[in-house]
Structures are given as C-alpha cells and as structure tokens.
Design a protein around this motif. Structure first.
Motif, PDB file in Angstrom:
ATOM      1  N   GLY A  39      -7.096   7.429   7.270  1.00  0.00           N
ATOM      2  CA  GLY A  39      -8.135   6.339   7.729  1.00  0.00           C
ATOM      3  C   GLY A  39      -9.025   6.966   8.507  1.00  0.00           C
ATOM      4  N   GLU A  40     -10.304   6.338   8.543  1.00  0.00           N
ATOM      5  CA  GLU A  40     -11.558   6.848   9.329  1.00  0.00           C
ATOM      6  C   GLU A  40     -11.321   6.911  10.777  1.00  0.00           C
ATOM      7  N   THR A  41     -10.546   5.822  11.138  1.00  0.00           N
ATOM      8  CA  THR A  41     -10.215   5.447  12.437  1.00  0.00           C
ATOM      9  C   THR A  41      -9.072   5.487  13.022  1.00  0.00           C
ATOM     10  N   PRO A  42      -8.766   6.558  13.853  1.00  0.00           N
ATOM     11  CA  PRO A  42      -7.448   6.774  14.471  1.00  0.00           C
ATOM     12  C   PRO A  42      -6.667   5.528  14.819  1.00  0.00           C
ATOM     13  N   MET A  43      -5.454   5.335  14.815  1.00  0.00           N
ATOM     14  CA  MET A  43      -4.792   4.260  15.276  1.00  0.00           C
ATOM     15  C   MET A  43      -4.139   4.404  16.519  1.00  0.00           C
ATOM     16  N   THR A  44      -4.155   3.650  17.554  1.00  0.00           N
ATOM     17  CA  THR A  44      -3.679   3.797  18.894  1.00  0.00           C
ATOM     18  C   THR A  44      -2.023   3.736  18.791  1.00  0.00           C
ATOM     19  N   GLU A  45      -1.343   4.490  19.831  1.00  0.00           N
ATOM     20  CA  GLU A  45       0.180   4.364  19.689  1.00  0.00           C
ATOM     21  C   GLU A  45       0.456   2.745  19.403  1.00  0.00           C
ATOM     22  N   ASP A  46      -0.243   1.750  20.121  1.00  0.00           N
ATOM     23  CA  ASP A  46       0.269   0.349  20.092  1.00  0.00           C
ATOM     24  C   ASP A  46       0.185  -0.089  18.744  1.00  0.00           C
ATOM     25  N   GLU A  47      -0.863   0.293  18.018  1.00  0.00           N
ATOM     26  CA  GLU A  47      -1.159  -0.079  16.699  1.00  0.00           C
ATOM     27  C   GLU A  47      -0.047   0.172  15.997  1.00  0.00           C
ATOM     28  N   VAL A  48       0.341   1.529  16.119  1.00  0.00           N
ATOM     29  CA  VAL A  48       1.354   2.079  15.238  1.00  0.00           C
ATOM     30  C   VAL A  48       2.471   1.310  15.681  1.00  0.00           C
ATOM     31  N   ALA A  49       3.004   1.086  16.745  1.00  0.00           N
ATOM     32  CA  ALA A  49       4.110   0.540  17.107  1.00  0.00           C
ATOM     33  C   ALA A  49       4.207  -0.958  16.693  1.00  0.00           C
ATOM     34  N   ASN A  50       2.870  -1.600  16.549  1.00  0.00           N
ATOM     35  CA  ASN A  50       3.086  -2.978  16.209  1.00  0.00           C
ATOM     36  C   ASN A  50       3.166  -3.042  14.699  1.00  0.00           C
ATOM     37  N   ILE A  51       2.551  -2.163  14.175  1.00  0.00           N
ATOM     38  CA  ILE A  51       2.713  -2.037  12.430  1.00  0.00           C
ATOM     39  C   ILE A  51       3.991  -2.168  12.192  1.00  0.00           C
ATOM     40  N   MET A  52       4.713  -1.047  12.842  1.00  0.00           N
ATOM     41  CA  MET A  52       6.293  -0.485  12.464  1.00  0.00           C
ATOM     42  C   MET A  52       7.067  -1.787  12.992  1.00  0.00           C
ATOM     43  N   ILE A  53       6.859  -2.314  14.189  1.00  0.00           N
ATOM     44  CA  ILE A  53       7.870  -3.608  14.381  1.00  0.00           C
ATOM     45  C   ILE A  53       7.638  -4.649  13.263  1.00  0.00           C
ATOM     46  N   GLY A  54       6.396  -4.902  12.718  1.00  0.00           N
ATOM     47  CA  GLY A  54       6.067  -6.093  11.933  1.00  0.00           C
ATOM     48  C   GLY A  54       6.715  -5.522  10.854  1.00  0.00           C
ATOM     49  N   LEU A  55       6.642  -4.485  10.212  1.00  0.00           N
ATOM     50  CA  LEU A  55       7.237  -3.996   8.887  1.00  0.00           C
ATOM     51  C   LEU A  55       8.837  -4.204   9.061  1.00  0.00           C
ATOM     52  N   SER A  56       9.337  -3.673  10.274  1.00  0.00           N
ATOM     53  CA  SER A  56      10.869  -3.989  10.395  1.00  0.00           C
ATOM     54  C   SER A  56      11.187  -5.232  10.407  1.00  0.00           C
ATOM     55  N   HIS A  57      10.389  -6.349  10.860  1.00  0.00           N
ATOM     56  CA  HIS A  57      10.883  -7.540  10.931  1.00  0.00           C
ATOM     57  C   HIS A  57      10.603  -8.343   9.502  1.00  0.00           C
ATOM     58  N   ILE A  58       9.391  -7.960   8.905  1.00  0.00           N
ATOM     59  CA  ILE A  58       9.343  -8.223   7.531  1.00  0.00           C
ATOM     60  C   ILE A  58      10.549  -7.812   6.505  1.00  0.00           C
ATOM     61  N   HIS A  59      10.996  -6.613   6.756  1.00  0.00           N
ATOM     62  CA  HIS A  59      12.021  -6.176   5.957  1.00  0.00           C
ATOM     63  C   HIS A  59      12.966  -6.842   6.130  1.00  0.00           C
ATOM     64  N   ASN A  60      13.484  -7.073   7.267  1.00  0.00           N
ATOM     65  CA  ASN A  60      14.665  -7.921   7.703  1.00  0.00           C
ATOM     66  C   ASN A  60      14.857  -9.316   7.042  1.00  0.00           C
ATOM     67  N   MET A  61      13.705  -9.912   7.098  1.00  0.00           N
ATOM     68  CA  MET A  61      13.401 -11.043   6.362  1.00  0.00           C
ATOM     69  C   MET A  61      13.697 -11.054   4.933  1.00  0.00           C
ATOM     70  N   ARG A  62      13.234 -10.003   4.258  1.00  0.00           N
ATOM     71  CA  ARG A  62      13.383  -9.817   2.681  1.00  0.00           C
ATOM     72  C   ARG A  62      14.795  -9.577   2.507  1.00  0.00           C
ATOM     73  N   MET A  63      15.592  -8.846   3.482  1.00  0.00           N
ATOM     74  CA  MET A  63      16.889  -8.688   3.208  1.00  0.00           C
ATOM     75  C   MET A  63      17.902  -9.806   3.443  1.00  0.00           C
ATOM     76  N   GLN A  64      17.431 -10.774   4.424  1.00  0.00           N
ATOM     77  CA  GLN A  64      18.137 -11.758   4.598  1.00  0.00           C
ATOM     78  C   GLN A  64      18.181 -12.754   3.361  1.00  0.00           C
ATOM     79  N   GLN A  65      16.971 -12.937   3.000  1.00  0.00           N
ATOM     80  CA  GLN A  65      16.872 -13.745   1.801  1.00  0.00           C
ATOM     81  C   GLN A  65      17.712 -13.258   0.783  1.00  0.00           C
ATOM     82  N   LEU A  66      17.600 -11.891   0.212  1.00  0.00           N
ATOM     83  CA  LEU A  66      18.588 -11.278  -0.480  1.00  0.00           C
ATOM     84  C   LEU A  66      19.982 -11.692  -0.286  1.00  0.00           C
TER      85      LEU A  66
END
Length: 80
Positions: A39-66
């Motif tokens: 990426g052209e703009t570096p991500m902050t630690e908060d941005e990285v953490a928020n993305i990882m938390i969001g991915l974790s929640h989305i993955h959990n929801m997908r697995m719960q549906q399954l």
C-alpha cells in the motif's frame, strides 16, 4: 448467497456454499497482506488491529453459519 431463515430446510447445496464462503477468509487475509505490504500509505497499529479484529469476527460468523447448517442437516437426517 441469500440468507435463509434458520428454520427453513437446508440442503447439501447450502452446505457446499457455506464451505466455499468459509474459504473467502483466506482471500480477505491475502488482500490485507497485499495492501499492508504494498500500500502507498502505511497503516497504523490501530488500523491493523481493527482489520484483524474485524476479520476474526467475520470468520467466526462464517464458521457459525457453517456449523449451524451441519447441525440442521444432521437433525434432518440429510447428513450422517
């Protein structure tokens, strides 16, 4: 995929679709890694953490549906 009422009858095609959707988590992570690395703009630690938390929640929801689909198919006698 259109969302189904949890009380509706599930079938093997629903299960196959949910398994396929579970793999999209990998694609999400690949996109993150690409944007983080190139990426052209570096991500902050908060941005990285928020993305990882969001991915974790989305993955959990997908697995719960399954899991819910598998349980329902077993209860219906469509999966042993």
């Amino acid at each position: 995929m259109k969302t189904k009422n949890l009380k509706s009858q599930r079938n093997r095609f629903d299960l196959e679709d949910l398994i396929s959707r579970a793999w999209s988590t990998k694609e999400d992570i690949d996109l993150f890694v690409e944007m983080y690395s190139d990426g052209e703009t570096p991500m902050t630690e908060d941005e990285v953490a928020n993305i990882m938390i969001g991915l974790s929640h989305i993955h959990n929801m997908r697995m719960q549906q399954l899991e819910d689909c598998v349980k329902q198919l077993v209860e219906q006698g469509k999966l042993k």
